[in-house]
Write a protein that holds these residues in place. Structure first.
Motif, mmCIF file in Angstrom:
data_model
loop_
_atom_site.group_PDB
_atom_site.id
_atom_site.type_symbol
_atom_site.label_atom_id
_atom_site.label_comp_id
_atom_site.label_asym_id
_atom_site.label_seq_id
_atom_site.Cartn_x
_atom_site.Cartn_y
_atom_site.Cartn_z
ATOM 1 N N ALA A 1 0.852 -1.186 0.000
ATOM 2 C CA ALA A 1 0.000 0.000 0.000
ATOM 3 C C ALA A 1 0.889 1.237 0.000
ATOM 4 C CB ALA A 1 -0.901 0.002 1.229
ATOM 5 N N ASP A 2 0.513 2.229 -0.746
ATOM 6 C CA ASP A 2 1.225 3.503 -0.787
ATOM 7 C C ASP A 2 0.626 4.406 0.285
ATOM 8 O OD1 ASP A 2 2.715 5.704 -1.455
ATOM 9 O OD2 ASP A 2 1.624 6.132 -3.311
ATOM 10 N N VAL A 3 1.241 4.397 1.466
ATOM 11 C CA VAL A 3 0.696 5.169 2.578
ATOM 12 C C VAL A 3 1.090 6.641 2.465
ATOM 13 C CG1 VAL A 3 0.629 3.204 4.165
ATOM 14 C CG2 VAL A 3 2.647 4.653 4.103
ATOM 15 N N ASN A 4 0.271 7.514 3.004
ATOM 16 C CA ASN A 4 0.501 8.946 2.986
ATOM 17 C C ASN A 4 1.323 9.334 4.215
ATOM 18 O OD1 ASN A 4 0.422 11.706 2.941
ATOM 19 N ND2 ASN A 4 -1.785 11.855 2.622
ATOM 20 N N LEU A 5 2.640 9.372 4.061
ATOM 21 C CA LEU A 5 3.522 9.676 5.193
ATOM 22 C C LEU A 5 3.242 11.038 5.805
ATOM 23 C CD1 LEU A 5 7.027 8.372 4.076
ATOM 24 C CD2 LEU A 5 5.427 7.342 5.676
ATOM 25 N N GLU A 6 2.905 12.017 4.979
ATOM 26 C CA GLU A 6 2.643 13.356 5.482
ATOM 27 C C GLU A 6 1.487 13.357 6.480
ATOM 28 O OE1 GLU A 6 3.314 12.744 2.215
ATOM 29 O OE2 GLU A 6 5.298 13.655 2.325
ATOM 30 N N GLN A 7 0.600 12.427 6.340
ATOM 31 C CA GLN A 7 -0.573 12.369 7.207
ATOM 32 C C GLN A 7 -0.327 11.566 8.490
ATOM 33 O OE1 GLN A 7 -4.049 11.072 5.090
ATOM 34 N NE2 GLN A 7 -5.370 11.185 6.862
ATOM 35 N N ILE A 8 0.670 10.677 8.482
ATOM 36 C CA ILE A 8 0.798 9.758 9.622
ATOM 37 C C ILE A 8 2.055 9.898 10.468
ATOM 38 C CG2 ILE A 8 -0.716 8.023 8.611
ATOM 39 C CD1 ILE A 8 1.773 6.428 7.809
ATOM 40 N N CYS A 9 3.118 10.515 9.943
ATOM 41 C CA CYS A 9 4.331 10.552 10.765
ATOM 42 C C CYS A 9 5.311 11.628 10.294
ATOM 43 C CB CYS A 9 5.030 9.198 10.756
ATOM 44 S SG CYS A 9 5.598 8.660 9.135
ATOM 45 N N GLU A 10 6.193 11.999 11.219
ATOM 46 C CA GLU A 10 7.309 12.877 10.873
ATOM 47 C C GLU A 10 8.345 12.033 10.147
ATOM 48 O OE1 GLU A 10 8.875 15.030 14.194
ATOM 49 O OE2 GLU A 10 6.884 15.534 14.921
ATOM 50 N N HIS A 11 8.976 12.605 9.142
ATOM 51 C CA HIS A 11 9.962 11.855 8.372
ATOM 52 C C HIS A 11 10.808 12.803 7.525
ATOM 53 C CE1 HIS A 11 6.639 12.515 5.627
ATOM 54 N NE2 HIS A 11 7.496 12.342 4.636
ATOM 55 N N VAL A 12 11.921 12.283 7.058
ATOM 56 C CA VAL A 12 12.787 12.998 6.134
ATOM 57 C C VAL A 12 13.039 12.072 4.956
ATOM 58 C CG1 VAL A 12 15.098 13.949 5.770
ATOM 59 C CG2 VAL A 12 13.916 14.346 7.935
ATOM 60 N N LEU A 13 12.651 12.527 3.775
ATOM 61 C CA LEU A 13 12.979 11.809 2.552
ATOM 62 C C LEU A 13 14.248 12.424 1.979
ATOM 63 C CD1 LEU A 13 9.551 11.520 0.690
ATOM 64 C CD2 LEU A 13 10.860 9.667 1.717
ATOM 65 N N ALA A 14 15.124 11.588 1.466
ATOM 66 C CA ALA A 14 16.363 12.090 0.882
ATOM 67 C C ALA A 14 16.869 11.111 -0.174
ATOM 68 C CB ALA A 14 17.422 12.278 1.963
ATOM 69 N N ILE B 1 16.822 14.078 10.404
ATOM 70 C CA ILE B 1 18.121 14.276 9.747
ATOM 71 C C ILE B 1 19.249 13.639 10.551
ATOM 72 C CG2 ILE B 1 19.817 16.043 9.076
ATOM 73 C CD1 ILE B 1 17.460 17.745 8.120
ATOM 74 N N SER B 2 19.122 13.646 11.867
ATOM 75 C CA SER B 2 20.140 13.026 12.710
ATOM 76 C C SER B 2 20.292 11.539 12.390
ATOM 77 C CB SER B 2 19.778 13.220 14.187
ATOM 78 O OG SER B 2 20.685 12.552 15.010
ATOM 79 N N ALA B 3 19.177 10.845 12.222
ATOM 80 C CA ALA B 3 19.226 9.418 11.878
ATOM 81 C C ALA B 3 19.834 9.210 10.488
ATOM 82 C CB ALA B 3 17.825 8.817 11.950
ATOM 83 N N LEU B 4 19.504 10.091 9.560
ATOM 84 C CA LEU B 4 20.096 10.029 8.211
ATOM 85 C C LEU B 4 21.608 10.199 8.299
ATOM 86 C CD1 LEU B 4 20.140 10.189 5.080
ATOM 87 C CD2 LEU B 4 19.457 12.576 5.301
ATOM 88 N N ASN B 5 22.058 11.208 9.033
ATOM 89 C CA ASN B 5 23.498 11.445 9.182
ATOM 90 C C ASN B 5 24.203 10.281 9.852
ATOM 91 O OD1 ASN B 5 23.540 13.951 7.946
ATOM 92 N ND2 ASN B 5 23.121 15.040 9.853
ATOM 93 N N LYS B 6 23.569 9.689 10.836
ATOM 94 C CA LYS B 6 24.164 8.551 11.558
ATOM 95 C C LYS B 6 24.417 7.380 10.606
ATOM 96 C CE LYS B 6 23.421 5.594 15.563
ATOM 97 N NZ LYS B 6 22.543 5.252 16.680
ATOM 98 N N VAL B 7 23.441 7.081 9.752
ATOM 99 C CA VAL B 7 23.615 5.978 8.792
ATOM 100 C C VAL B 7 24.697 6.320 7.773
ATOM 101 C CG1 VAL B 7 22.496 4.737 6.896
ATOM 102 C CG2 VAL B 7 21.357 4.945 9.105
ATOM 103 N N CYS B 8 24.704 7.552 7.284
ATOM 104 C CA CYS B 8 25.742 7.954 6.323
ATOM 105 C C CYS B 8 27.130 7.861 6.954
ATOM 106 C CB CYS B 8 25.480 9.367 5.807
ATOM 107 S SG CYS B 8 24.070 9.476 4.697
#
Length: 170
Positions: free
Chosen positions: A58-71, A119-126
């Protein structure tokens, strides 16, 4: 080994329909592709067994359900040998936040679409990936998505040339 399956006009209709509307019931699908429910069910089962469907989701609507960062994350490797690429892909496969990874031509070796809680989680993985010397990553570039103007809503199957198209009688 997956069995071979002829992609006739009915199978094309099934693939194209389920590709965009995976939540249809068998009866609804049968109606759309003009088959009996039992024939439709058997064809879908055969298409699944032959590997034509990777997954249903299912293509869920992230904007409606959670905070997130797409990159997008761009990776340039030190070495493009097969063993080096396999090590890199193996490491990326272990990170669920990296949703897609594509090998490219040009000055970037791989690009990945990812979704992180912040963004902190993104940086940690990078940082984790770049710190792993066995991966041979020369450079990582992140590009934060500010706005999605168009969403992936399926491949343009109607305009693509199907592999077996030139061999089939309709």
């Amino acid at each position: 080994m997956k069995k071979s399956l002829k992609i006739d006009s009915y199978n094309k209709k099934i693939l194209a329909t389920l590709h965009l509307e995976a939540d249809l019931t068998n009866v609804e699908l049968a109606e759309k592709v003009n088959l009996s429910p039992s024939a439709c069910f058997q064809r879908v089962k055969s298409l699944k067994e032959a590997g034509y469907f990777r997954t249903f989701h299912a293509d869920v609507n992230l904007e409606q359900i959670c905070e997130h960062v797409l990159a997008y994350i761009e990776f340039i490797l030190e070495d493009n040998s097969a063993p080096s690429c396999r090590r890199f892909i193996s490491a990326v496969d272990e990170i669920p936040e990296i949703m897609d990874c594509m090998k490219l031509t040009g000055d970037v070796d791989y690009i990945s679409l990812c979704c992180f809680p912040d963004i902190s989680a993104l940086n940690k993985v990078c940082d984790h990936l770049s710190d792993d010397e066995t991966l041979g990553i020369k450079r990582i570039q992140t590009r934060i998505v500010l706005e999605r103007s168009k969403f992936f809503l399926g491949y343009p199957l109607e305009s693509l040339k199907w592999y077996e198209e030139h061999n089939q009688e309709e």
